[in-house]
Design an enzyme around this catalytic site. Structure first.
Site, PDB file in Angstrom:
ATOM      1  N   GLY A 202       0.950  -1.578   0.103  1.00  0.00           N
ATOM      2  CA  GLY A 202      -0.020   0.002  -0.063  1.00  0.00           C
ATOM      3  C   GLY A 202       0.650   1.374  -0.146  1.00  0.00           C
TER       4      GLY A 202
ATOM      5  N   ARG B  64      -2.870   9.302  -0.865  1.00  0.00           N
ATOM      6  CA  ARG B  64      -3.772  10.174  -1.535  1.00  0.00           C
ATOM      7  C   ARG B  64      -5.168  10.027  -0.913  1.00  0.00           C
ATOM      8  NH1 ARG B  64      -3.767   7.810  -7.518  1.00  0.00           N
ATOM      9  NH2 ARG B  64      -2.600   6.281  -6.286  1.00  0.00           N
TER      10      ARG B  64
ATOM     11  N   GLU C  69       1.669  -2.165 -19.538  1.00  0.00           N
ATOM     12  CA  GLU C  69       1.495  -0.963 -18.680  1.00  0.00           C
ATOM     13  C   GLU C  69       1.133   0.119 -19.321  1.00  0.00           C
ATOM     14  OE1 GLU C  69       0.880  -1.202 -15.119  1.00  0.00           O
ATOM     15  OE2 GLU C  69       0.571  -3.478 -16.009  1.00  0.00           O
TER      16      GLU C  69
ATOM     17  N   ASN D  59      -6.545  -4.326 -17.438  1.00  0.00           N
ATOM     18  CA  ASN D  59      -5.954  -5.436 -16.494  1.00  0.00           C
ATOM     19  C   ASN D  59      -6.674  -4.891 -15.131  1.00  0.00           C
ATOM     20  OD1 ASN D  59      -4.647  -7.402 -14.924  1.00  0.00           O
ATOM     21  ND2 ASN D  59      -2.954  -6.303 -14.795  1.00  0.00           N
TER      22      ASN D  59
ATOM     23  N   ASN E 273      -8.089   4.533  -4.214  1.00  0.00           N
ATOM     24  CA  ASN E 273      -7.167   5.560  -4.007  1.00  0.00           C
ATOM     25  C   ASN E 273      -7.545   6.740  -3.523  1.00  0.00           C
ATOM     26  OD1 ASN E 273      -5.076   3.609  -5.209  1.00  0.00           O
ATOM     27  ND2 ASN E 273      -5.934   4.194  -7.118  1.00  0.00           N
TER      28      ASN E 273
ATOM     29  N   SER F 237     -41.918   6.444  41.467  1.00  0.00           N
ATOM     30  CA  SER F 237     -41.381   7.359  40.521  1.00  0.00           C
ATOM     31  C   SER F 237     -40.558   8.324  41.168  1.00  0.00           C
ATOM     32  CB  SER F 237     -42.713   7.977  39.875  1.00  0.00           C
ATOM     33  OG  SER F 237     -43.352   7.090  39.063  1.00  0.00           O
TER      34      SER F 237
ATOM     35  N   ARG G 116     -37.238   9.369  47.641  1.00  0.00           N
ATOM     36  CA  ARG G 116     -37.393  10.657  46.882  1.00  0.00           C
ATOM     37  C   ARG G 116     -37.957  11.613  48.115  1.00  0.00           C
ATOM     38  NH1 ARG G 116     -42.496   8.554  44.027  1.00  0.00           N
ATOM     39  NH2 ARG G 116     -44.205   8.935  45.485  1.00  0.00           N
TER      40      ARG G 116
END
Ligand code: UD1
Ligand code: MG
Length: 450
Positions: free
Chosen positions: A14, A18, A158, A173, A230, A409, A426
């Protein structure tokens, strides 16, 4: 069913610059899986195959990803970047072990499919010494051109070395290649670097095979199978193609996608029969949804398991370790992390359930929070079967609520609650009769004076 053995060499030395990222190229992700992960997954699907991965000199993280996805793979390091054939020869000792088929594939082509790799192998089994994948890109600039005569592949030229006439060839290719294992090494060793770039081109294998009076063939595939990534734009385009594939596969498997284009999958998303996915749902990696479950709009799931007939969302978030058993309901603005929600339990509105168990049939009221974190460590909350957690309660972990218990609650629960008890934690309500009226009367007097 083939009995031929195969060595697959994945080139991932690799370049990656880019992508303008500090991350190596093949570790970028598509559908929640790295590019390399996709390639290795496609390779692993083949029979009788051993895998070699060729990496650049400083790629410890890529090596770690390789062993995560394919622990059986051998890693080779190409210390100098001297061309694709040179890279393949970094795995020379693997080639020397002798496989019937040798496949060379690139680590940045995540859309390659197992059946395409199989086509290369079939061509080798039919007697070709070299088989390559050809495609017809809209713009062939930069690609190697395939020079053919009838079914025969004569050479790959190429772009940099091609004549005007050769550059006019549309068939390019794809880069991936199959080599007959018996001749692979002798062909690779004959490849030189007398070309514009001074690189050892794998593509020269075609001409060398022909000089040895062996056959070379090109198999045409669609562009996405072989398109390498890329740029970030290509990464995004590949993501789109992958999502199309995943949606199509889900629909074919009998999943109902109300609005397919708005659902985002991971490559490993598992969906059962008669699952319904409403519009705008995101699946991160590691999600399983069992038969008959419904995922409602705008939900985000990752590392989660959704049991049969469960209903999730709209606007639910399931994080890693969320395990919902049958017929659980997780409603809007409920977050579940590292928690087992047993069969038939419900948390329908505005709650956080983390590091917890919610027993079968329990009801978690709106606004319930499991206070799992004390700033240093995480603690567990255990809610028994059939318990009822009143709205807006804070359960301060570690804490246990017994089977069938009730929580009033607005409670802050800091101590365990026995089965079938009621806990209220509470401030007690006080009542001042007539107080509001008196306030208004006083305000009225003040207003008059002003
Ligand atoms: C290559 C092909 C070209 C084809 C194109 C398709 C050759 C010589 N050319 O060109 O015919 O049309 O792919 O995308 O094979 N690599 C290494 N070590 C190296 C050089 C390359 O590991 O020394 C790896 C790269 O990381 C990459 C792959 O091999 O995964 C291909 O290399 P790249 O430089 O992208 O080749 P292209 O010029 O694109
Ligand atoms: Mg390339």
């Amino acid at each position: 069913m083939t009995t031929r053995t195969c060595l697959t060499i994945v080139l991932a030395a690799g370049e990656g610059t880019r992508l303008r990222s500090s991350r190596p190229k093949v570790l970028h992700e598509v559908a929640g899986r790295t590019l390399l992960g996709h390639v290795l997954t496609a390779v692993k699907a083949a029979q009788n195959t051993v895998i070699s991965v060729v990496l650049g000199p400083e790629h410890d993280v890529v090596s770690a990803e390789t062993s995560r996805v394919a622990p059986e793979a051998s890693v080779f390091i190409q210390t100098e970047r001297r061309g694709t054939a040179h890279a393949v020869l970094a795995a020379r000792s693997a080639i020397e072990k002798g496989a019937d088929d040798v496949l060379v594939i690139f680590g940045d082509t995540p859309l390659i499919q197992p059946q395409t790799l199989q086509r290369l192998r079939t061509a080798l089994a039919d007697g070709a010494a070299v088989a390559v994948l050809g495609f017809r890109p809209a713009d062939p600039t930069g690609y190697g051109r395939l020079v053919t005569q009838g079914d025969d592949l004569l050479a790959i030229v190429e772009h940099a070395d091609a004549t005007e006439a050769e550059r006019a060839i549309g068939l390019c290719n794809g880069g991936l290649m199959g080599l007959d294992g018996k001749t692979a090494l002798s062909i690779l060793e004959r490849i030189g670097n007398a070309n514009r770039k001074g690189e050892f081109y794998l593509t020269d294998a075609v001409k060398i095979a022909r000089d040895m009076e062996r056959k070379a063939v090109a198999l045409e595939v669609t562009e996405d199978e072989v398109s390498g990534i890329n740029t970030k734009a290509q990464l995004a385009a590949t993501e789109a193609t992958m999502q199309q594939r995943l949606r199509q596969a889900a629909l074919e498997a009998g999943v109902t996608l109300v609005s397919p284009d708005t659902v985002h999958f991971s490559a490993d998303t598992k969906l059962g029969r008669d699952v319904t996915i409403e519009p705008f749902v995101v699946f991160g990696p590691g999600v399983t949804v069992e038969d008959g479950a419904t995922i409602r709009s705008f939900s985000h799931l990752q590392g989660a398991q959704v049991g049969k007939g469960a209903i999730v969302g709209p606007f639910a978030r399931l994080r890693p370790g969320a395990k919902l058993e049958e017929n659980v309901h997780i409603g809007n603005f409920v977050e579940v992390k590292e928690a087992l929600i047993e069969a038939g339990a419900k948390a329908n509105h505005l709650a956080y359930i983390g590091d917890a168990r919610v027993g079968a049939g329990a009801n978690v009221g709106a606004g319930t929070i499991t206070c799992n974190y004390d700033g240093a460590a995480k603690h567990r909350t255990d809610i028994g079967k059939g318990a009822f957690i009143g709205s807006n309660s804070s359960l301060v972990a570690p804490v246990k609520i017994g089977d069938g218990a009730y929580i009033g609650s607005g409670s802050v629960i800091t101590a365990d609650v026995p089965a079938d008890a009621l806990a209220i934690g509470r401030g007690r309500q006080t009542l001042k009769e007539g107080w509001a009226k008196r306030l208004r009367d006083i305000k009225g007097l003040i207003a008059k004076k002003a």
